[in-house]
Design a protein around this motif. Sequence first.
Motif, PDB file in Angstrom:
ATOM      1  N   GLN A  20       0.852  -1.184   0.000  1.00  0.00           N
ATOM      2  CA  GLN A  20       0.000   0.000   0.000  1.00  0.00           C
ATOM      3  C   GLN A  20       0.886   1.231   0.000  1.00  0.00           C
ATOM      4  OE1 GLN A  20      -3.730   0.264   2.271  1.00  0.00           O
ATOM      5  NE2 GLN A  20      -2.899   2.109   3.235  1.00  0.00           N
ATOM      6  N   LEU A  21       0.670   2.084  -0.959  1.00  0.00           N
ATOM      7  CA  LEU A  21       1.478   3.288  -1.111  1.00  0.00           C
ATOM      8  C   LEU A  21       0.623   4.524  -0.862  1.00  0.00           C
ATOM      9  CD1 LEU A  21       3.320   2.382  -4.459  1.00  0.00           C
ATOM     10  CD2 LEU A  21       4.051   1.857  -2.116  1.00  0.00           C
ATOM     11  N   ASN A  22       1.184   5.476  -0.145  1.00  0.00           N
ATOM     12  CA  ASN A  22       0.554   6.772   0.016  1.00  0.00           C
ATOM     13  C   ASN A  22       1.193   7.723  -0.990  1.00  0.00           C
ATOM     14  OD1 ASN A  22      -1.080   5.878   2.087  1.00  0.00           O
ATOM     15  ND2 ASN A  22       0.337   6.511   3.696  1.00  0.00           N
TER      16      ASN A  22
ATOM     17  N   LEU B 294      -4.237  13.291  -1.285  1.00  0.00           N
ATOM     18  CA  LEU B 294      -3.541  12.050  -0.983  1.00  0.00           C
ATOM     19  C   LEU B 294      -4.286  10.872  -1.608  1.00  0.00           C
ATOM     20  CD1 LEU B 294      -1.324  10.503   0.650  1.00  0.00           C
ATOM     21  CD2 LEU B 294      -3.010  10.357   2.507  1.00  0.00           C
ATOM     22  N   ILE B 295      -3.531   9.960  -2.214  1.00  0.00           N
ATOM     23  CA  ILE B 295      -4.108   8.775  -2.844  1.00  0.00           C
ATOM     24  C   ILE B 295      -3.505   7.544  -2.174  1.00  0.00           C
ATOM     25  CG2 ILE B 295      -4.388   7.466  -4.989  1.00  0.00           C
ATOM     26  CD1 ILE B 295      -3.896  10.129  -6.482  1.00  0.00           C
ATOM     27  N   LYS B 296      -4.356   6.668  -1.679  1.00  0.00           N
ATOM     28  CA  LYS B 296      -3.906   5.391  -1.117  1.00  0.00           C
ATOM     29  C   LYS B 296      -4.006   4.340  -2.214  1.00  0.00           C
ATOM     30  CE  LYS B 296      -5.206   6.428   3.651  1.00  0.00           C
ATOM     31  NZ  LYS B 296      -6.004   5.982   4.835  1.00  0.00           N
ATOM     32  N   ALA B 297      -2.869   3.833  -2.623  1.00  0.00           N
ATOM     33  CA  ALA B 297      -2.818   2.881  -3.737  1.00  0.00           C
ATOM     34  C   ALA B 297      -2.385   1.516  -3.229  1.00  0.00           C
ATOM     35  CB  ALA B 297      -1.856   3.372  -4.815  1.00  0.00           C
TER      36      ALA B 297
ATOM     37  N   SER C 201      11.945  -6.749  -5.843  1.00  0.00           N
ATOM     38  CA  SER C 201      12.950  -5.751  -6.228  1.00  0.00           C
ATOM     39  C   SER C 201      12.358  -4.636  -7.077  1.00  0.00           C
ATOM     40  CB  SER C 201      14.091  -6.430  -6.991  1.00  0.00           C
ATOM     41  OG  SER C 201      13.608  -7.079  -8.162  1.00  0.00           O
ATOM     42  N   HIS C 202      11.158  -4.853  -7.610  1.00  0.00           N
ATOM     43  CA  HIS C 202      10.543  -3.851  -8.478  1.00  0.00           C
ATOM     44  C   HIS C 202       9.910  -2.702  -7.697  1.00  0.00           C
ATOM     45  CE1 HIS C 202      10.043  -6.878 -12.041  1.00  0.00           C
ATOM     46  NE2 HIS C 202      11.260  -6.379 -11.944  1.00  0.00           N
ATOM     47  N   LEU C 203       9.760  -2.872  -6.378  1.00  0.00           N
ATOM     48  CA  LEU C 203       9.084  -1.833  -5.601  1.00  0.00           C
ATOM     49  C   LEU C 203       9.837  -0.510  -5.664  1.00  0.00           C
ATOM     50  CD1 LEU C 203       6.866  -0.922  -3.674  1.00  0.00           C
ATOM     51  CD2 LEU C 203       8.288  -1.736  -1.777  1.00  0.00           C
ATOM     52  N   ASN C 204      11.130  -0.549  -5.438  1.00  0.00           N
ATOM     53  CA  ASN C 204      11.922   0.689  -5.485  1.00  0.00           C
ATOM     54  C   ASN C 204      11.901   1.319  -6.872  1.00  0.00           C
ATOM     55  OD1 ASN C 204      12.664   0.557  -2.768  1.00  0.00           O
ATOM     56  ND2 ASN C 204      14.460  -0.704  -3.200  1.00  0.00           N
ATOM     57  N   ASP C 205      11.915   0.479  -7.911  1.00  0.00           N
ATOM     58  CA  ASP C 205      11.851   1.003  -9.280  1.00  0.00           C
ATOM     59  C   ASP C 205      10.514   1.700  -9.513  1.00  0.00           C
ATOM     60  OD1 ASP C 205      14.366  -0.034  -9.902  1.00  0.00           O
ATOM     61  OD2 ASP C 205      13.526  -1.983 -10.425  1.00  0.00           O
ATOM     62  N   LEU C 206       9.435   1.094  -8.990  1.00  0.00           N
ATOM     63  CA  LEU C 206       8.107   1.683  -9.158  1.00  0.00           C
ATOM     64  C   LEU C 206       8.011   3.016  -8.428  1.00  0.00           C
ATOM     65  CD1 LEU C 206       5.146   1.477 -10.096  1.00  0.00           C
ATOM     66  CD2 LEU C 206       4.664   0.240  -7.969  1.00  0.00           C
ATOM     67  N   ILE C 207       8.534   3.069  -7.205  1.00  0.00           N
ATOM     68  CA  ILE C 207       8.497   4.309  -6.432  1.00  0.00           C
ATOM     69  C   ILE C 207       9.280   5.414  -7.138  1.00  0.00           C
ATOM     70  CG2 ILE C 207       9.265   5.392  -4.285  1.00  0.00           C
ATOM     71  CD1 ILE C 207       8.596   2.807  -2.844  1.00  0.00           C
TER      72      ILE C 207
ATOM     73  N   SER D 141       5.046  12.479  -4.565  1.00  0.00           N
ATOM     74  CA  SER D 141       5.820  11.956  -3.435  1.00  0.00           C
ATOM     75  C   SER D 141       5.179  10.631  -3.035  1.00  0.00           C
ATOM     76  CB  SER D 141       5.803  12.934  -2.267  1.00  0.00           C
ATOM     77  OG  SER D 141       4.474  13.154  -1.794  1.00  0.00           O
ATOM     78  N   VAL D 142       6.010   9.665  -2.661  1.00  0.00           N
ATOM     79  CA  VAL D 142       5.524   8.319  -2.387  1.00  0.00           C
ATOM     80  C   VAL D 142       6.079   7.815  -1.072  1.00  0.00           C
ATOM     81  CG1 VAL D 142       5.301   5.974  -3.275  1.00  0.00           C
ATOM     82  CG2 VAL D 142       5.541   7.874  -4.873  1.00  0.00           C
ATOM     83  N   LYS D 143       5.213   7.197  -0.264  1.00  0.00           N
ATOM     84  CA  LYS D 143       5.624   6.540   0.961  1.00  0.00           C
ATOM     85  C   LYS D 143       4.945   5.165   1.038  1.00  0.00           C
ATOM     86  CE  LYS D 143       6.441  10.688   3.749  1.00  0.00           C
ATOM     87  NZ  LYS D 143       6.057  11.427   4.991  1.00  0.00           N
ATOM     88  N   VAL D 144       5.696   4.179   1.512  1.00  0.00           N
ATOM     89  CA  VAL D 144       5.108   2.858   1.719  1.00  0.00           C
ATOM     90  C   VAL D 144       4.373   2.882   3.047  1.00  0.00           C
ATOM     91  CG1 VAL D 144       5.566   0.391   1.982  1.00  0.00           C
ATOM     92  CG2 VAL D 144       6.949   1.764   0.426  1.00  0.00           C
TER      93      VAL D 144
END
Length: 241
Positions: free
Chosen positions: A166-168, A211-214, A222-228, A237-240
């Motif tokens: 879940q990303l904010n 703010l969007i909760k995705a 390993s793709h999470l950092n690439d996606l962020i 701006s993105v936060k996990v």
Amino acid sequence: MEKLFQSQFTWWEFFMAALLLLLLYFLLTFIERILDRFTFLGNYQPLVRNFIHSSLLVYEAVVLLILSGIFVYINPPFHGVLALMLVIGGYRQIKDYLNGRIVNFDNYISVGKRLKTENTQGIISNMGRLGVKIRTNKGLHFINYSDLLNDGYMLLSGEEVGGFYQLNIQPNDPDEKVDYPSQLLDLLTTTPYLDWNHRPQLLPSKDTSKLIKARVVVKEESHLNDLITLIQEWGYSVKVA
């Protein structure tokens, strides 16, 4: 009493009823997908979306009941016996289906949530009509709804694993005229990092922060950092969570 064993419907009436009921079902399904895809009702959108979702759960079962009744009364003696045999033979599946309606009414149980049962613990990857698929470290497990209710379950808190996150997400320079959930979803369709077997869920905030909760599923951890990084390049701006 004799009327109960006489034909009261024709095949033509059965197919017409099926057509009308299915058209209404597909209409409700289409509206639900539109509400997932676009945000145009503001703060009322989650409420309307949940209402449509709950209506579909009830409506689907009602459609099956109505069509089954019409089918039996086309030829009560023969179709009645046939329907009884189908009910007896498919009792377990029917029970799972009805229990599934109950489970799906619980908005706290959804794809991406961590679930613990007596024998399994993992992430819900799919919620079907007869059961749920749970992704664990040992693979994918299927649990039917009857067993889920009989054995009990627990929703676990904490950071999500197994590819679900879940990303904010928040725009760096918010513009009141921009529909950010729709814009972001369009951009996400171009990324190679997401597992599109699980469509991203974007929930806009009810306040003015944009703010969007995705809730997303990446193909590999390993793709999470690439996606962020990619989303940040788009001006967010993105936060996990």
